[in-house]
Design a protein around this motif. Structure first.
Motif, PDB file in Angstrom:
ATOM      1  N   LEU A 132       5.016 -10.959   4.906  1.00  0.00           N
ATOM      2  CA  LEU A 132       4.788 -10.861   6.344  1.00  0.00           C
ATOM      3  C   LEU A 132       4.216  -9.493   6.720  1.00  0.00           C
ATOM      4  O   LEU A 132       3.240  -9.407   7.472  1.00  0.00           O
ATOM      5  CB  LEU A 132       6.105 -11.109   7.087  1.00  0.00           C
ATOM      6  CG  LEU A 132       6.047 -11.094   8.604  1.00  0.00           C
ATOM      7  CD1 LEU A 132       5.153 -12.222   9.117  1.00  0.00           C
ATOM      8  CD2 LEU A 132       7.446 -11.242   9.186  1.00  0.00           C
ATOM      9  N   ILE A 133       4.794  -8.440   6.176  1.00  0.00           N
ATOM     10  CA  ILE A 133       4.306  -7.082   6.480  1.00  0.00           C
ATOM     11  C   ILE A 133       2.897  -6.890   5.934  1.00  0.00           C
ATOM     12  O   ILE A 133       2.028  -6.350   6.621  1.00  0.00           O
ATOM     13  CB  ILE A 133       5.278  -6.020   5.911  1.00  0.00           C
ATOM     14  CG1 ILE A 133       6.618  -6.094   6.638  1.00  0.00           C
ATOM     15  CG2 ILE A 133       4.678  -4.622   6.018  1.00  0.00           C
ATOM     16  CD1 ILE A 133       7.730  -5.292   6.000  1.00  0.00           C
ATOM     17  N   ILE A 135      16.336   0.479  -4.366  1.00  0.00           N
ATOM     18  CA  ILE A 135      14.963   0.390  -4.896  1.00  0.00           C
ATOM     19  C   ILE A 135      14.888   1.138  -6.223  1.00  0.00           C
ATOM     20  O   ILE A 135      14.287   0.658  -7.189  1.00  0.00           O
ATOM     21  CB  ILE A 135      13.932   0.963  -3.898  1.00  0.00           C
ATOM     22  CG1 ILE A 135      13.960   0.178  -2.581  1.00  0.00           C
ATOM     23  CG2 ILE A 135      12.532   0.975  -4.504  1.00  0.00           C
ATOM     24  CD1 ILE A 135      13.479  -1.247  -2.662  1.00  0.00           C
ATOM     25  N   ASN A 136      15.524   2.298  -6.285  1.00  0.00           N
ATOM     26  CA  ASN A 136      15.534   3.097  -7.513  1.00  0.00           C
ATOM     27  C   ASN A 136      16.158   2.310  -8.664  1.00  0.00           C
ATOM     28  O   ASN A 136      15.640   2.299  -9.784  1.00  0.00           O
ATOM     29  CB  ASN A 136      16.300   4.396  -7.245  1.00  0.00           C
ATOM     30  CG  ASN A 136      16.169   5.387  -8.364  1.00  0.00           C
ATOM     31  OD1 ASN A 136      16.486   5.073  -9.508  1.00  0.00           O
ATOM     32  ND2 ASN A 136      15.726   6.581  -8.027  1.00  0.00           N
ATOM     33  N   ARG A 137      17.282   1.649  -8.412  1.00  0.00           N
ATOM     34  CA  ARG A 137      17.939   0.848  -9.458  1.00  0.00           C
ATOM     35  C   ARG A 137      17.074  -0.335  -9.873  1.00  0.00           C
ATOM     36  O   ARG A 137      17.021  -0.686 -11.045  1.00  0.00           O
ATOM     37  CB  ARG A 137      19.300   0.344  -8.964  1.00  0.00           C
ATOM     38  CG  ARG A 137      20.344   1.416  -8.900  1.00  0.00           C
ATOM     39  CD  ARG A 137      21.714   0.810  -8.605  1.00  0.00           C
ATOM     40  NE  ARG A 137      22.605   1.839  -8.128  1.00  0.00           N
ATOM     41  CZ  ARG A 137      23.161   1.852  -6.919  1.00  0.00           C
ATOM     42  NH1 ARG A 137      22.958   0.874  -6.077  1.00  0.00           N
ATOM     43  NH2 ARG A 137      23.957   2.835  -6.573  1.00  0.00           N
ATOM     44  N   TRP A 138      16.421  -0.956  -8.898  1.00  0.00           N
ATOM     45  CA  TRP A 138      15.534  -2.084  -9.215  1.00  0.00           C
ATOM     46  C   TRP A 138      14.375  -1.607 -10.073  1.00  0.00           C
ATOM     47  O   TRP A 138      13.986  -2.253 -11.036  1.00  0.00           O
ATOM     48  CB  TRP A 138      15.003  -2.728  -7.943  1.00  0.00           C
ATOM     49  CG  TRP A 138      16.009  -3.489  -7.143  1.00  0.00           C
ATOM     50  CD1 TRP A 138      17.274  -3.850  -7.516  1.00  0.00           C
ATOM     51  CD2 TRP A 138      15.836  -3.989  -5.819  1.00  0.00           C
ATOM     52  NE1 TRP A 138      17.890  -4.537  -6.504  1.00  0.00           N
ATOM     53  CE2 TRP A 138      17.034  -4.643  -5.451  1.00  0.00           C
ATOM     54  CE3 TRP A 138      14.798  -3.948  -4.901  1.00  0.00           C
ATOM     55  CZ2 TRP A 138      17.204  -5.256  -4.213  1.00  0.00           C
ATOM     56  CZ3 TRP A 138      14.969  -4.555  -3.672  1.00  0.00           C
ATOM     57  CH2 TRP A 138      16.158  -5.197  -3.332  1.00  0.00           C
ATOM     58  N   ARG A 139      13.822  -0.469  -9.712  1.00  0.00           N
ATOM     59  CA  ARG A 139      12.677   0.073 -10.443  1.00  0.00           C
ATOM     60  C   ARG A 139      13.038   0.346 -11.907  1.00  0.00           C
ATOM     61  O   ARG A 139      12.226   0.202 -12.802  1.00  0.00           O
ATOM     62  CB  ARG A 139      12.206   1.365  -9.769  1.00  0.00           C
ATOM     63  CG  ARG A 139      10.889   1.897 -10.264  1.00  0.00           C
ATOM     64  CD  ARG A 139      10.485   3.157  -9.526  1.00  0.00           C
ATOM     65  NE  ARG A 139      10.231   2.981  -8.113  1.00  0.00           N
ATOM     66  CZ  ARG A 139       9.151   2.406  -7.588  1.00  0.00           C
ATOM     67  NH1 ARG A 139       8.231   1.916  -8.377  1.00  0.00           N
ATOM     68  NH2 ARG A 139       8.989   2.304  -6.283  1.00  0.00           N
ATOM     69  N   LYS A 140      14.296   0.735 -12.146  1.00  0.00           N
ATOM     70  CA  LYS A 140      14.765   1.014 -13.509  1.00  0.00           C
ATOM     71  C   LYS A 140      15.319  -0.239 -14.197  1.00  0.00           C
ATOM     72  O   LYS A 140      15.855  -0.160 -15.304  1.00  0.00           O
ATOM     73  CB  LYS A 140      15.871   2.080 -13.463  1.00  0.00           C
ATOM     74  CG  LYS A 140      15.391   3.430 -13.000  1.00  0.00           C
ATOM     75  CD  LYS A 140      16.573   4.378 -12.902  1.00  0.00           C
ATOM     76  CE  LYS A 140      16.157   5.729 -12.383  1.00  0.00           C
ATOM     77  NZ  LYS A 140      17.325   6.614 -12.196  1.00  0.00           N
ATOM     78  N   GLY A 195       0.802  -1.221   0.000  1.00  0.00           N
ATOM     79  CA  GLY A 195       0.000   0.000   0.000  1.00  0.00           C
ATOM     80  C   GLY A 195       0.830   1.265   0.000  1.00  0.00           C
ATOM     81  O   GLY A 195       0.434   2.266   0.596  1.00  0.00           O
ATOM     82  N   THR A 196       1.977   1.241  -0.640  1.00  0.00           N
ATOM     83  CA  THR A 196       2.835   2.423  -0.723  1.00  0.00           C
ATOM     84  C   THR A 196       3.555   2.452  -2.060  1.00  0.00           C
ATOM     85  O   THR A 196       3.785   1.415  -2.663  1.00  0.00           O
ATOM     86  CB  THR A 196       3.873   2.463   0.418  1.00  0.00           C
ATOM     87  OG1 THR A 196       4.622   3.679   0.324  1.00  0.00           O
ATOM     88  CG2 THR A 196       4.827   1.298   0.361  1.00  0.00           C
ATOM     89  N   GLY A 217      13.004   0.946   3.563  1.00  0.00           N
ATOM     90  CA  GLY A 217      13.035   0.792   5.018  1.00  0.00           C
ATOM     91  C   GLY A 217      12.382  -0.496   5.488  1.00  0.00           C
ATOM     92  O   GLY A 217      12.859  -1.135   6.425  1.00  0.00           O
ATOM     93  N   LEU A 218      11.302  -0.880   4.834  1.00  0.00           N
ATOM     94  CA  LEU A 218      10.583  -2.087   5.239  1.00  0.00           C
ATOM     95  C   LEU A 218      11.374  -3.367   4.959  1.00  0.00           C
ATOM     96  O   LEU A 218      11.348  -4.303   5.756  1.00  0.00           O
ATOM     97  CB  LEU A 218       9.221  -2.161   4.546  1.00  0.00           C
ATOM     98  CG  LEU A 218       8.192  -1.120   4.995  1.00  0.00           C
ATOM     99  CD1 LEU A 218       6.964  -1.144   4.088  1.00  0.00           C
ATOM    100  CD2 LEU A 218       7.789  -1.361   6.447  1.00  0.00           C
TER     101      LEU A 218
END
Length: 192
Positions: A181-182, A157-162, A139-140, A148-149
């Motif tokens: 789990l979260i 995360i930025n590199r993964w997204r690209k 949900g984010t 952070g999670l």
């Protein structure tokens, strides 16, 4: 005590005065680049890398690790050996692999081969799609929050997204379990 010349003046008084001038920003940048280049040059290995021909057992050990999608550290632990010892086998620094290590590796493949194949299929998509799925479940859409999670830095995360990088299979599976789990905890607290 300072030395004095014939006229009674100190030798230091006879020296010309020196004024220190702070270097300009372009000069500082140039000095830093030169220092970095010198350091990188020293750190590079000389000459071409030699390729080592692996024995059949060594090659099989490498192939099993790839099929299981394990990091070297995790593979060494599962084999019950230290990482330096594993490295000596898979990089051809030893003549052969002990029979007990090969037996354990083959057993790992037999027990975990199917689950590893399923994991590889699950995660063979581009990393940007996996991140989008995690966003939905959490949900984010905030890179910082997702980072952070799951315990990585925002730049990752930025590199993964690209789709610039992708974690190895064992790390990807670990992150996916954290997201599950979260997400499960979020559903319990919101009553969904």
């Amino acid at each position: 005590m300072s030395k004095e010349n014939k006229k009674g003046k100190s030798v230091l008084d006879a020296l010309p005065s020196i004024t220190m001038v702070k270097p300009s920003e372009p000069e500082i940048t140039s000095i830093r680049k030169t220092a970095r280049t010198a350091k990188n040059t020293r750190n590079r290995k000389k000459g071409p890398k030699e390729t080592v021909e692996l024995s059949p057992d060594q090659q099989e050990l490498v192939d099993i690790r790839k099929k299981l999608g394990l990091r070297h550290q995790d593979y060494a632990i599962m084999l019950g050996i230290g990482l330096p010892r594993l490295s000596s086998y898979i990089y051809g620094r030893t003549a052969s692999v002990p029979d007990e290590v090969m037996k354990t590796a083959r057993q790992l493949l037999a027990e975990n081969g199917e689950s590893s194949r399923k994991l590889q299929e699950k995660f063979e998509r581009p990393m940007s799609e996996i991140i989008a799925e995690w966003e939905t479940r959490l949900g984010t859409t905030s890179d910082a929050e997702i980072a952070g999670l799951i315990g990585v830095v925002t730049m990752t995360i930025n590199r993964w997204r690209k789709n610039e990088t992708k974690p190895d299979l064992s790390a990807l599976n670990r992150y996916d379990r954290i997201v599950n789990l979260i997400a499960s905890n979020i559903r319990q607290h919101t009553g969904q």
